[in-house]
Design a protein around this motif. Structure first.
Motif, PDB file in Angstrom:
ATOM      1  N   MET A 111      30.829  37.668  28.754  1.00 44.46           N
ATOM      2  CA  MET A 111      30.797  37.819  30.199  1.00 44.46           C
ATOM      3  C   MET A 111      32.168  37.481  30.788  1.00 44.46           C
ATOM      4  O   MET A 111      32.746  36.444  30.463  1.00 44.46           O
ATOM      5  N   LYS A 112      32.665  38.368  31.665  1.00 46.59           N
ATOM      6  CA  LYS A 112      33.919  38.126  32.363  1.00 46.59           C
ATOM      7  C   LYS A 112      33.616  37.825  33.840  1.00 46.59           C
ATOM      8  O   LYS A 112      32.848  38.561  34.475  1.00 46.59           O
ATOM      9  N   ILE A 113      34.202  36.772  34.347  1.00 50.64           N
ATOM     10  CA  ILE A 113      33.948  36.342  35.721  1.00 50.64           C
ATOM     11  C   ILE A 113      35.275  36.178  36.452  1.00 50.64           C
ATOM     12  O   ILE A 113      36.214  35.573  35.919  1.00 50.64           O
ATOM     13  N   GLN A 114      35.331  36.710  37.677  1.00 47.13           N
ATOM     14  CA  GLN A 114      36.454  36.464  38.565  1.00 47.13           C
ATOM     15  C   GLN A 114      35.929  35.920  39.886  1.00 47.13           C
ATOM     16  O   GLN A 114      35.006  36.489  40.479  1.00 47.13           O
ATOM     17  N   TRP A 115      36.508  34.815  40.326  1.00 50.54           N
ATOM     18  CA  TRP A 115      36.264  34.334  41.687  1.00 50.54           C
ATOM     19  C   TRP A 115      37.226  35.073  42.602  1.00 50.54           C
ATOM     20  O   TRP A 115      38.443  35.061  42.358  1.00 50.54           O
ATOM     21  N   GLY A 119      37.567  34.548  45.923  1.00 51.62           N
ATOM     22  CA  GLY A 119      37.716  33.799  47.162  1.00 51.62           C
ATOM     23  C   GLY A 119      36.396  33.621  47.880  1.00 51.62           C
ATOM     24  O   GLY A 119      35.480  34.436  47.766  1.00 51.62           O
ATOM     25  N   HIS A 120      36.272  32.499  48.610  1.00 49.63           N
ATOM     26  CA  HIS A 120      35.058  32.146  49.332  1.00 49.63           C
ATOM     27  C   HIS A 120      33.881  32.120  48.353  1.00 49.63           C
ATOM     28  O   HIS A 120      33.909  31.362  47.386  1.00 49.63           O
ATOM     29  N   SER A 121      32.847  32.938  48.557  1.00 50.58           N
ATOM     30  CA  SER A 121      31.702  32.953  47.636  1.00 50.58           C
ATOM     31  C   SER A 121      31.606  34.242  46.841  1.00 50.58           C
ATOM     32  O   SER A 121      30.578  34.521  46.217  1.00 50.58           O
ATOM     33  N   ALA A 122      32.665  35.046  46.876  1.00 52.23           N
ATOM     34  CA  ALA A 122      32.646  36.350  46.215  1.00 52.23           C
ATOM     35  C   ALA A 122      33.010  36.211  44.745  1.00 52.23           C
ATOM     36  O   ALA A 122      33.993  35.554  44.387  1.00 52.23           O
ATOM     37  N   PHE A 123      32.208  36.869  43.898  1.00 53.42           N
ATOM     38  CA  PHE A 123      32.467  36.878  42.467  1.00 53.42           C
ATOM     39  C   PHE A 123      32.309  38.280  41.910  1.00 53.42           C
ATOM     40  O   PHE A 123      31.445  39.052  42.365  1.00 53.42           O
ATOM     41  N   HIS A 124      33.132  38.593  40.919  1.00 52.57           N
ATOM     42  CA  HIS A 124      32.997  39.812  40.140  1.00 52.57           C
ATOM     43  C   HIS A 124      32.561  39.410  38.742  1.00 52.57           C
ATOM     44  O   HIS A 124      33.178  38.552  38.108  1.00 52.57           O
ATOM     45  N   ILE A 139      29.008  39.816  43.716  1.00 54.64           N
ATOM     46  CA  ILE A 139      28.118  38.954  44.487  1.00 54.64           C
ATOM     47  C   ILE A 139      28.842  38.539  45.757  1.00 54.64           C
ATOM     48  O   ILE A 139      29.985  38.074  45.710  1.00 54.64           O
ATOM     49  N   ASP A 140      28.195  38.765  46.903  1.00 57.72           N
ATOM     50  CA  ASP A 140      28.724  38.372  48.219  1.00 57.72           C
ATOM     51  C   ASP A 140      30.171  38.829  48.416  1.00 57.72           C
ATOM     52  O   ASP A 140      31.088  38.011  48.586  1.00 57.72           O
TER      53      ASP A 140
END
Length: 234
Positions: free
Chosen positions: A1-5, A7-12, A22-23
């Motif tokens: 799984m690859k995750i990027q934040w 900023g704020h509450s947004a994630f890829h 998400i958001d």
């Protein structure tokens, strides 16, 4: 799984079968790097929303139109998005699970509100605020808490879902602050990894994750506080 934040509450979140936002609060988010929008939208399959506030719905309508991604949201918010022209919608509500290609999304409680004031000045209630638990076929279970305070029924979320990755709001004022968020993680969950969010964007919320990191000192859980858009593989 690859995750990027982002900023704020947004994630890829990228897995073998899905590319999820998400958001996706991009426009107006001081932490978001606009040059990252193209990469965030490329191959997008799903947009998941925790609740109806503008700093979480964000660019959902435009992104859904551009990419054809399926939007997952609570029933009231989904109906409102449908009235704005979003056609690919999956609606649910607290306690319910939506099964999608390669993963499922369960709506769990969050202690927060959910509404938007539209161009005509009218406030529209947009269902309950939620956290989202994502179960994947071959990846760790992930829990985005949404905007929330600590609550004792977090223990039931742990019992039912056993999330391994936590995306945790820490910015205070509109959500729990860093010390309380750390207490929630240590008292109620057995996360392998946590990523703090909902900080560092607007001046009236905490600008750093320092209080959260200090509160997690000594915990077995790994704390990741990446720079915006940094890529993590978990």
């Amino acid at each position: 799984m690859k995750i990027q934040w982002l900023g704020h509450s947004a994630f890829h979140i990228e897995t073998a079968k899905a590319k999820i936002l998400i958001d996706p609060f991009f426009t107006g988010n001081p932490s978001f790097r606009e040059e990252g929008r193209k990469d965030a939208a490329a191959g997008l399959t799903h947009i998941l929303l925790t609740h109806g506030h503008g700093d979480h719905v964000g660019d959902t309508i435009a992104l859904a139109r551009e990419t054809g991604a399926t939007v997952v949201a609570n029933a009231d918010l989904a109906a409102w998005l449908g009235s704005k022209g979003v056609s690919a919608l999956e609606m649910g509500n607290t306690g319910g699970t939506i099964h999608l290609d390669g993963f499922s999304t369960t709506f769990v409680n969050a202690l927060h509100s959910s509404a938007q004031i539209t161009e005509d000045g009218v406030s529209h209630a947009l269902g309950s605020a939620n956290g989202l638990v994502l179960h994947f076929d071959d990846e760790p279970t992930l829990y985005h808490m949404g905007d929330t305070d600590i609550f004792s029924d977090m223990a039931l979320i742990q019992e039912l879902h056993q999330p391994e990755i936590g995306l945790v709001p820490i910015g205070d004022r509109f959500t729990m602050g860093g010390a309380v968020a750390a207490l929630a993680c240590q008292r109620y969950f057995k996360f392998g990894t946590v990523l703090p969010c909902h900080y560092g964007s607007f001046g009236i919320i905490d600008q750093t994750p320092d209080l959260f990191i200090a509160g997690m000192d000594g915990a077995k859980t790994k704390v990741e506080a990446p720079a915006v858009a940094a890529l993590l593989t978990l």
